[in-house]
Design a protein around this motif. Structure first.
Motif, short mmCIF file in Angstrom:
data_model
loop_
_atom_site.label_atom_id
_atom_site.label_comp_id
_atom_site.label_asym_id
_atom_site.label_seq_id
_atom_site.Cartn_x
_atom_site.Cartn_y
_atom_site.Cartn_z
N GLU A 1 4.82 93.21 36.08
CA GLU A 1 3.89 92.57 35.14
C GLU A 1 3.05 93.61 34.39
O GLU A 1 2.82 93.49 33.19
CB GLU A 1 2.94 91.63 35.89
CG GLU A 1 3.57 90.38 36.43
CD GLU A 1 2.55 89.47 37.12
OE1 GLU A 1 2.97 88.48 37.72
OE2 GLU A 1 1.33 89.76 37.06
N LEU B 1 3.97 92.82 40.81
CA LEU B 1 2.79 93.08 39.97
C LEU B 1 3.00 94.31 39.09
O LEU B 1 2.51 94.37 37.96
CB LEU B 1 1.55 93.23 40.85
CG LEU B 1 1.14 91.95 41.59
CD1 LEU B 1 0.04 92.23 42.60
CD2 LEU B 1 0.68 90.87 40.61
N PHE C 1 -5.39 91.34 27.65
CA PHE C 1 -6.38 90.29 27.91
C PHE C 1 -7.76 90.92 28.11
O PHE C 1 -8.77 90.43 27.57
CB PHE C 1 -5.97 89.47 29.13
CG PHE C 1 -6.98 88.42 29.53
CD1 PHE C 1 -7.17 87.30 28.75
CD2 PHE C 1 -7.72 88.56 30.69
CE1 PHE C 1 -8.11 86.33 29.10
CE2 PHE C 1 -8.65 87.60 31.06
CZ PHE C 1 -8.85 86.48 30.26
N PRO D 1 -6.55 89.18 44.13
CA PRO D 1 -6.29 87.75 44.23
C PRO D 1 -7.53 86.87 44.28
O PRO D 1 -7.41 85.65 44.17
CB PRO D 1 -5.52 87.64 45.55
CG PRO D 1 -6.04 88.78 46.37
CD PRO D 1 -6.28 89.90 45.38
N CYS E 1 -7.25 93.93 38.98
CA CYS E 1 -6.30 92.93 39.49
C CYS E 1 -6.47 92.75 40.99
O CYS E 1 -6.33 93.69 41.77
CB CYS E 1 -4.86 93.36 39.16
SG CYS E 1 -3.64 92.16 39.76
N PHE F 1 -14.73 86.99 33.86
CA PHE F 1 -14.02 85.79 33.40
C PHE F 1 -13.74 84.85 34.57
O PHE F 1 -14.01 83.65 34.49
CB PHE F 1 -12.70 86.19 32.72
CG PHE F 1 -11.97 85.03 32.07
CD1 PHE F 1 -12.21 84.70 30.75
CD2 PHE F 1 -11.05 84.26 32.79
CE1 PHE F 1 -11.55 83.62 30.15
CE2 PHE F 1 -10.40 83.19 32.20
CZ PHE F 1 -10.64 82.86 30.87
N SER F 2 -13.21 85.41 35.64
CA SER F 2 -12.71 84.57 36.74
C SER F 2 -13.78 84.15 37.73
O SER F 2 -13.50 83.36 38.63
CB SER F 2 -11.57 85.29 37.46
OG SER F 2 -10.46 85.44 36.59
N TYR G 1 -7.29 87.85 38.93
CA TYR G 1 -5.87 87.98 39.23
C TYR G 1 -5.07 88.11 37.93
O TYR G 1 -4.19 87.32 37.63
CB TYR G 1 -5.41 86.79 40.07
CG TYR G 1 -4.10 87.00 40.79
CD1 TYR G 1 -3.47 88.23 40.80
CD2 TYR G 1 -3.49 85.95 41.48
CE1 TYR G 1 -2.27 88.42 41.46
CE2 TYR G 1 -2.29 86.13 42.15
CZ TYR G 1 -1.69 87.37 42.13
OH TYR G 1 -0.49 87.54 42.79
N THR G 2 -5.44 89.13 37.16
CA THR G 2 -4.70 89.41 35.93
C THR G 2 -4.15 90.83 35.96
O THR G 2 -4.79 91.73 36.51
CB THR G 2 -5.57 89.22 34.67
OG1 THR G 2 -4.74 89.38 33.51
CG2 THR G 2 -6.72 90.22 34.60
N THR G 3 -2.98 91.02 35.39
CA THR G 3 -2.38 92.34 35.20
C THR G 3 -2.36 92.70 33.72
O THR G 3 -1.67 93.65 33.34
CB THR G 3 -0.94 92.34 35.71
OG1 THR G 3 -0.29 91.15 35.21
CG2 THR G 3 -0.87 92.38 37.22
N SER G 4 -3.08 91.95 32.91
CA SER G 4 -2.96 92.10 31.46
C SER G 4 -4.08 92.94 30.87
O SER G 4 -5.21 92.47 30.71
CB SER G 4 -2.95 90.72 30.80
OG SER G 4 -3.00 90.86 29.40
#
Lengths: 384, 384
Positions: A117, A114, A309, A299, A297, A272-273, A303-306
């Motif tokens: 990323e 991670l 985004f 799970p 971030c 978002f998720s 679950y994004t590392t961006s």
């Protein structure tokens, strides 16, 4: 120590009042620090020169809220939720089981993946929380793993009540404030608590933060994510560095944030998720609240590392301008970690920089989903 | 021609009824085609073996709607729109000016850069439209540039009325159907028309599609993006391969699509970047309509090359399951281009495949913004 000149910078967004946005700029790096900022072509001699070919450069992103120490996969739960099953804090327990069962090496391998990323997305400083162990042993080893990667470690024993204490939650709070804190404090800089219906109420959260303070840990609070509540007020009252989520805020909550040093950290990846409504960043900014953007971030719910985004979502969904979103992802994140050596490009700051395959940082929102980060320096070293 | 075995595939999502999803699978590539699909360990001898270490593999994405031949930057317009200035079709004219002023080499360089991005996002086949030239010369050279990169070229002289014809739009339609079509048809497979208030009405659009058909071009229609209209009905009536956008649909529009061979191509990047309401994919799927997902990559309203980003939006915003979204980005895109040699992994199909750093394709939506594409093969060759 050797010096490196980054030159050919089409636009340098320093995130400082002194330098602002500089076209045709250069930056001189001396060891792990920025030594000089100014127009290209006028830089002092450097040992090495890197031509960025007109790319824009901004400070490395600061991700002040991330849960990276865990095991397991919850993609099926995500798919089910998208098909209509609502999110509840109980989902955390799935990850707790997997994390307890995982060896230290598996946890370390995941954090390393991670981290890679995050670097690729332009993040040069990130916080890591524990919170998927929920035993003295598993929380302490989670923080030991985290401390191998970052100095911004956060003890989050008070993530949810451990399943063993489901009928005696007050005993779990005592454990968190007692033996668990004692075992974890040596590896942590911060203490955090999930102050939310289904997790910990404001009184329990206050006990946790007070105990952490006595152990030398700074306060952070997960607040007002799933509904209105007392978390933000508690964070301001306790002088927490950050109140995180801030999705459901009253006018009094906003007043409290505006008149405090507590940063409102917004985590749009979570909305978002979980298909929830986004926080209203415009309202916070217009009230003068300091705002940070972070990935959250984890799970279960983000679950994004961006960071790009998150910036794109902040612009599309939360009423921020692209420049405000970049500011929140750099200066804002630094403030949420009470750091003044990161988040901006100025002489004396850490040499944490990001070059984009783009002429300006608006492209982070204008080109959603496109990996625009072309180079990343952390402490003066190229890490991506 | 040599054979390559892809093995160690943790999950192979073939997008075929015959093979479905295969755990622990292998694929044999013979030249530019798939020769064999089955369990790992039972493959015939291959000249080369690639171990994918448990990654999931899916068909290369098919992007059936993209506008890649253009010049200029509209990031400031994007930022202004996000701050409240509404989108109008007139914005296209900004790009028309820049494209006319650009040399062929500059246009080609841009398409090459976007192609590289598309490959990195897992797209192995993409359509390219003209439509930013709007003169006989500039439309023809746009298609000549496009034809260097793809066989799926689309003449979109009827994107908006060229500024020179603002007071005589009927004359512009005559030009499109006459000299412009004659100059462009040699470089195009398809003809497309923007059937929308502010662009072309249904009668003008029908004339354009009929003229294109006489020149041997298949029909596509930009339909029902900005409001209700006759575009979808026209597309079905004309036997168009695809009606694109489909954001504002009546029950009659959905019935027409369901009883036709016209694919409904959804472009959520456009709704993201114009802050418009998303189309309701669930309603289309439940009615039995064939649905494709595409990027709509263009500098005004959807400057993304990321099919994973479009998949994540389709799941978050349009009611698709992750598997439905992946199907729409592969099989759906192929159907929208009337191709049966791409979009699925089966013996005889083109060897266009994507490996993800993930155990299953749900991760494309579960991990938004994270570049998960680890390897891409097109026609049997590794291209990313």
């Amino acid at each position: 120590m050797s010096t490196v000149e980054l030159t050919g910078i089409g636009l340098l967004t320093t995130q400082t009042a002194e330098f602002g946005d500089l076209p045709n700029a250069a930056v001189l790096i001396d060891g792990d620090r920025i030594a000089w900022v100014g127009p290209a072509g006028s830089v002092p001699d450097a040992d090495e020169q890197v031509d960025l070919g007109g790319r824009c450069v901004l400070p490395g992103f600061v991700d002040s809220h991330a849960h990276l120490v865990f095991a397991g996969d919850r993609s099926e739960e995500f798919a089910a939720r998208m098909a209509g099953v609502p999110y509840s804090a109980g989902g955390i327990r799935t990850t707790v089981e997997a994390t307890r069962a995982a060896g230290d090496e598996a946890l370390t391998t995941r954090v390393a993946a991670l981290t890679k990323e995050m670097r690729a997305s332009g993040i040069t400083t990130y916080e890591i929380k524990s919170g998927y162990g929920l035993t003295v042993h598993d929380e302490a080893r989670s923080l030991q793993v985290a401390a191998q990667f970052t100095s911004e470690t956060t003890f989050l024993g008070a993530h949810v009540v451990a399943p063993e204490y489901a009928r005696t939650p007050a005993d779990y709070v005592d454990l968190v404030c007692g033996d668990m804190l004692a075992a974890c404090a040596p590896y942590a800089r911060w203490i955090d608590v999930f102050c939310e219906r289904g997790a910990f109420d404001a009184d329990a959260a206050r006990s946790v933060l007070l105990a952490g303070g006595r152990a030398g840990l700074g306060a952070r609070v997960h607040a007002n994510q799933l509904g209105p509540g007392r978390g933000v007020q508690l964070a301001c009252e306790m002088g927490a560095a950050s109140a995180d989520h801030c999705t459901h805020l009253s006018a009094a909550d906003i007043d409290a944030l505006a008149s405090s040093d507590t940063v409102a950290t917004l985590l749009p990846g979570a909305e978002f998720s979980t298909r929830a409504n986004y926080p209203d960043a415009r309202r916070l900014l217009d009230a003068g609240v300091s705002v940070a953007l972070a990935t959250d971030c984890n799970p279960g719910t983000s679950y994004t590392t961006s960071m790009p985004f998150c910036i794109a979502l902040a612009v599309r969904e939360m009423g921020m301008t692209p420049n405000e979103a970049v500011h929140a992802a750099t200066v804002g994140g630094a403030a949420a970690l009470r750091r003044n050596d990161i988040g901006s490009i100025t002489p004396g700051a850490r040499a944490d920089l990001v070059a984009l395959d783009a002429p300006n940082p608006i492209h982070l929102a204008y080109r959603p989903g496109v990996p625009l980060v072309s180079a990343v320096w952390k402490d003066g070293l190229r890490v991506h």
